[in-house]
Design a protein around this motif. Structure first.
Motif, PDB file in Angstrom:
ATOM      1  N   LEU A  24     -59.332  27.416  28.780  1.00 30.33           N
ATOM      2  CA  LEU A  24     -58.401  28.497  28.507  1.00 30.33           C
ATOM      3  C   LEU A  24     -58.969  29.370  27.391  1.00 30.33           C
ATOM      4  O   LEU A  24     -59.156  28.904  26.263  1.00 30.33           O
ATOM      5  N   LEU A  26     -58.776  32.642  24.915  1.00 30.67           N
ATOM      6  CA  LEU A  26     -57.822  33.510  24.238  1.00 30.67           C
ATOM      7  C   LEU A  26     -58.559  34.631  23.521  1.00 30.67           C
ATOM      8  O   LEU A  26     -59.499  34.377  22.751  1.00 30.67           O
ATOM      9  N   THR A  55     -44.404  29.390  24.450  1.00 32.52           N
ATOM     10  CA  THR A  55     -45.573  29.909  25.150  1.00 32.52           C
ATOM     11  C   THR A  55     -46.851  29.431  24.481  1.00 32.52           C
ATOM     12  O   THR A  55     -47.730  28.866  25.126  1.00 32.52           O
ATOM     13  N   PHE A 249     -48.968  36.609  24.483  1.00 37.26           N
ATOM     14  CA  PHE A 249     -50.094  36.642  25.420  1.00 37.26           C
ATOM     15  C   PHE A 249     -49.925  37.694  26.509  1.00 37.26           C
ATOM     16  O   PHE A 249     -50.895  38.277  26.970  1.00 37.26           O
ATOM     17  N   ILE A 267     -54.761  35.878  27.499  1.00 34.37           N
ATOM     18  CA  ILE A 267     -55.357  34.605  27.907  1.00 34.37           C
ATOM     19  C   ILE A 267     -55.848  34.686  29.345  1.00 34.37           C
ATOM     20  O   ILE A 267     -55.342  35.455  30.158  1.00 34.37           O
ATOM     21  N   ALA A 359     -47.945  33.031  31.713  1.00 40.01           N
ATOM     22  CA  ALA A 359     -48.730  32.511  30.599  1.00 40.01           C
ATOM     23  C   ALA A 359     -48.253  31.134  30.153  1.00 40.01           C
ATOM     24  O   ALA A 359     -49.064  30.256  29.843  1.00 40.01           O
ATOM     25  N   CYS A 360     -46.923  30.921  30.104  1.00 36.62           N
ATOM     26  CA  CYS A 360     -46.391  29.635  29.651  1.00 36.62           C
ATOM     27  C   CYS A 360     -46.847  28.499  30.567  1.00 36.62           C
ATOM     28  O   CYS A 360     -47.255  27.428  30.107  1.00 36.62           O
ATOM     29  N   ALA A 363     -50.861  28.041  30.366  1.00 34.87           N
ATOM     30  CA  ALA A 363     -51.279  27.459  29.092  1.00 34.87           C
ATOM     31  C   ALA A 363     -50.905  25.984  29.006  1.00 34.87           C
ATOM     32  O   ALA A 363     -51.634  25.187  28.397  1.00 34.87           O
ATOM     33  N   TYR A 369     -56.889  26.219  23.127  1.00 32.41           N
ATOM     34  CA  TYR A 369     -57.457  27.527  23.415  1.00 32.41           C
ATOM     35  C   TYR A 369     -58.870  27.631  22.851  1.00 32.41           C
ATOM     36  O   TYR A 369     -59.113  27.253  21.690  1.00 32.41           O
ATOM     37  N   ARG A 382     -53.015  22.805  21.084  1.00 30.22           N
ATOM     38  CA  ARG A 382     -51.611  23.072  21.332  1.00 30.22           C
ATOM     39  C   ARG A 382     -50.908  21.758  21.626  1.00 30.22           C
ATOM     40  O   ARG A 382     -51.544  20.756  21.958  1.00 30.22           O
TER      41      ARG A 382
END
Length: 386
Positions: A24, A26, A55, A249, A267, A359-360, A363, A369, A382
């Motif tokens: 992922l 960012l 998120t 994001f 992202i 995005a939620c 991710a 990230y 995260r």
């Protein structure tokens, strides 16, 4: 990508080309611009923002929302609350209807010094919360969830249960106010519709507050918010705070309803080409639904982006190249149906970036990230789970 999960970001002693896909990625500049845009709008409307951290779920990101402080924030899981509480965030709203079995964890958080408000929409929940707080001699603030557009949980404006529940809570010094989420705004592609959704959300909130005040019940908190309504609100008179989360994001759903542009999406999932099916017009990658998620949030929008829009590594989208199918660890790239575009020449080993529908959801498939930061490459972990 293999890395050690820690509670802080760590420098990666390698280049993007050396990382194992899928991972992922960012873009911190886009993220900062997204944050600044909504903060500026809220400042113009003179209403504080209580960002929803569901998120990002990363202290390295959420700290960038508060350059001079540590909150307030909104959480969607108690694991988030515990994680951010351990990092010094002490003003939270748990914006999911409370179930009685979670109250002992809520109590531990409150006793650790976190001011945590819980949410409910039924007399049964209120009675359970009151009984628990009395038994544990606990100050436990409560918000009542209001449904302003039929999209989710909550009580509708004019329902007598609102006053009844508020009175039960107020008599026990637990009632703080009301909270709502305009989920219907996610179906509003044009500006006027989003503005109308924002005003309807505000009007509903203020009307419910006035009903409570007329019944002799204080309503100190009037909390509203969604990413679309937060960006398109023109007047927030009567509102005490706004919540939003995905704006940090953005994603293809937000781009599809013109809350953001494609180039604002911060992202992407980096994938490697692992094969071709010329007979089917397919390019195969190593990013299936385990990396991209099953979310198909753009399916009913004007432009269906499949499971994600495919870009070159510099972020430039390939013309009409989307992820049209996924299995657990395979992603199928092909040209959007009806398009006259040609498949790009992507050899085995080539890298692509895939912009997410939601995005939620995307991710949440990852532990953290990868973040280009000047000449460095850093990793921001995260928290996942409940």
């Amino acid at each position: 990508m293999s890395t050690t999960h820690s509670e802080q970001g760590a420098k990666l002693m390698m280049n993007l080309a050396d990382l194992t896909t899928p991972y992922l990625l960012l873009d911190p500049d886009k993220m900062r611009a997204n944050i600044a845009r909504l903060q500026s709008h809220m400042a113009d409307l003179n209403v504080p923002l209580r960002p929803h951290v569901k998120t990002a779920k990363s202290v390295d990101i959420v700290r960038r929302l508060f350059p001079t402080g540590s909150g307030p924030i909104t959480v969607s899981t108690l694991k988030e609350a515990e994680y951010f509480g351990a990092h010094g965030f002490d003003d939270m709203t748990y914006a999911v209807g409370i179930s009685p079995d979670k109250l002992p964890r809520v109590a531990r958080l409150i006793r650790s010094g976190v001011r945590l408000s819980v949410l409910l929409d039924s007399k049964a929940q209120a009675e359970a919360v009151v009984a628990f707080a009395k038994r544990d001699n606990l100050a436990l603030p409560v918000l009542i969830e209001i449904d302003c557009d039929g999209e989710r949980a909550g009580l509708r404006q004019g329902d007598g249960k609102i006053v009844e529940i508020a009175r039960i809570l107020h008599e026990n010094k637990q009632f703080m106010g009301i909270l709502m989420h305009a989920g219907g705004s996610y179906h509003c592609p044009d500006k006027a519709a989003k503005e109308a959704a924002a005003e309807h959300e505000r009007e509903t909130a203020v009307a419910v507050r006035d009903e409570l005040l007329a019944a002799g019940l204080p309503c100190d908190v009037v909390s509203v918010g969604s990413t679309p309504t937060a960006h398109f609100a023109k007047d927030l008179t009567g509102v005490t705070e706004v919540r939003a989360g995905v704006y940090v994001f953005h994603d293809l759903v937000m781009a599809g309803i013109h809350v953001c542009k494609l180039e604002d999406i911060a992202i992407s999932v980096v994938a490697t080409v692992i094969g071709h099916r010329p007979d089917k017009g397919w390019i195969m990658t190593d990013a299936g639904w385990m990396a991209l998620s099953r979310d198909r949030g753009t399916a009913k929008q004007e432009v269906d982006q499949g499971y994600g829009l495919v870009c070159a590594m510099d972020g430039t989208p390939y013309t009409d190249l989307i992820v049209t199918n996924t299995s657990q660890e395979h992603g199928v790239l092909s040209i959007r149906k009806g398009s006259k575009a040609k498949l790009p020449k992507l050899e085995v080993g080539s890298k692509v970036r895939i912009l997410p529908n939601h995005a939620c959801a995307t991710a949440s498939q990852f532990d953290g990230y990868v973040v280009p930061d000047g000449d460095d490459l850093v990793y921001w972990p995260r928290i996942n789970g409940w």
